[in-house]
Design a protein around this motif. Structure first.
Motif, short mmCIF file in Angstrom:
data_model
loop_
_atom_site.label_atom_id
_atom_site.label_comp_id
_atom_site.label_asym_id
_atom_site.label_seq_id
_atom_site.Cartn_x
_atom_site.Cartn_y
_atom_site.Cartn_z
N ARG A 161 43.07 31.00 44.62
CA ARG A 161 43.50 30.93 43.28
C ARG A 161 44.58 31.95 43.00
O ARG A 161 45.43 31.87 42.00
N ARG A 214 43.06 36.60 51.64
CA ARG A 214 41.89 36.76 52.64
C ARG A 214 41.59 35.43 53.47
O ARG A 214 41.60 34.25 52.73
N GLY A 253 42.92 41.92 47.99
CA GLY A 253 41.44 42.28 48.35
C GLY A 253 40.51 41.22 48.18
O GLY A 253 40.72 40.15 47.28
N1 ASP Z 1 39.51 39.00 44.86
C1 ASP Z 1 40.47 37.86 45.01
C2 ASP Z 1 39.93 36.75 44.25
O1 ASP Z 1 38.61 36.94 43.75
C3 ASP Z 1 40.73 37.46 46.42
C4 ASP Z 1 39.65 36.90 47.34
O2 ASP Z 1 38.58 37.04 46.93
O3 ASP Z 1 39.98 36.62 48.54
O4 ASP Z 1 40.18 35.55 44.24
#
Ligand code: ASP
Length: 309
Positions: A161, A214, A253
């Motif tokens: 997203r 990620r 992150g």
């Molecule tokens: N923290 C970000 C999200 O909630 C990215 C991730 O989780 O990889 O989309």
């Protein structure tokens, strides 16, 4: 002051003079606590550290009362749906709801059933608007104008997203956005205003910023492995030699150091990762203040403001 023109102070009453002064004082100092008395619910049906904390810090800095709703310990584990929960939140007295959910579209559904303002803190693969706003803020702090700046977003774009929201905001400001990663993770991305390639070198070539995503083990397609991903797509100093000399590295992150990026890059002088986290607070303050100003306070909130005054 009741008169259309101001010609002289002679004849103005103390009350009229006071009114001008009071108005000036108010305009000179914008309301420091636009969320005073407001009940802000944080419903996070998916784990989060940065986003949840920075929403909480932001709401409190603006004088709001924050309540974290943990679906694990709420009636949602008893089968209460998001819709039921959201309707009850309004009845209890909340006017602002921050929602994170694993289903794309959940925030829009919440907004349909919640009388107050809903802020999407990430819904499934769909959108993460405040992340994109803080990334935009971070990049504009560095570059000023983004027009023509090349930004490469690399990794599991399909399930991200963050990537999708960033494409909209960055392209709106004229950035040349590239999406790269294994072909299976780029499926359908050609309908976005970005260039798409599974050739990382091409995406990074001359880039002003590289944004990592990620890599989630559970999303590894068959025939794909961490090792093969690392070999072709890990962001390393050597690979960044193709980018602009001063290119920045960004990541929303949590980072898997040693997978999507080396520790050297993630923590090195190019990295804007901590700046992104830092900028999350002012961005979320702005979003919350704006949301609260667009919805009336609930009776419970008005009562709270009265008792605080
Ligand atoms: N923290 C970000 C999200 O909630 C990215 C991730 O989780 O990889 O989309």
């Amino acid at each position: 002051v009741n008169s259309r023109s101001l010609i002289d102070v002679e004849g103005m009453s103390a009350g009229q003079l006071d009114q001008v002064l009071a108005q000036a004082a108010q305009l000179a100092e914008p309301d420091p606590s636009p969320l005073r008395g407001r009940h802000v619910a944080l419903l996070f049906a998916e784990p989060s550290t940065r986003t949840r904390l920075s929403f909480e810090v932001a709401a409190r800095r603006l004088g709001g009362e924050t309540y974290v709703l943990d679906p694990q310990s709420s009636s949602m584990v008893k089968g209460e749906t998001l819709v039921d929960t959201v309707r009850n939140l309004g009845a209890i007295g909340f006017s602002v709801l921050v929602v994170r959910h694993h289903r794309a579209g959940a925030a829009a559904v919440a907004a349909r059933y919640f009388g107050g303002a809903v802020i999407n803190a990430g819904d499934g693969w769909h959108a993460h608007p405040t992340q994109a706003l803080l990334d935009l803020f971070t990049l504009r702090q560095r570059f000023g104008d983004l027009n023509g700046r090349k930004v490469a977003i690399v990794g599991d774009v399909l399930h991200s997203r963050v990537a999708k929201s960033n494409v909209w905001t960055l392209s709106t400001f004229g950035a040349d956005v590239w999406l790269s990663g294994p072909a299976g993770w780029l499926r359908g991305m050609d309908r976005y205003p970005a260039r798409v390639t599974d050739d990382l070198d091409q995406a990074i070539d001359g880039a002003d910023a590289v944004m990592g995503l990620r890599v989630q083990k559970e999303r590894m397609a068959r025939g794909m492995s961490f090792d093969s991903y690392i070999e072709r797509y890990q962001i390393t100093e050597a690979r960044l030699a193709r980018s602009a000399p001063e290119a920045y590295y960004m990541h929303p992150g949590p980072i898997n150091e040693g997978v999507e990026v080396t520790r050297e890059v993630a923590r090195g002088p190019r990295s804007l990762v901590l700046e992104q986290a830092h900028n999350g607070v002012p961005i979320r303050m702005a979003v919350l203040a704006n949301a609260a100003s667009n919805v009336p306070a609930t009776p419970q909130e008005r009562e709270l403001v009265r008792s605080l005054s």
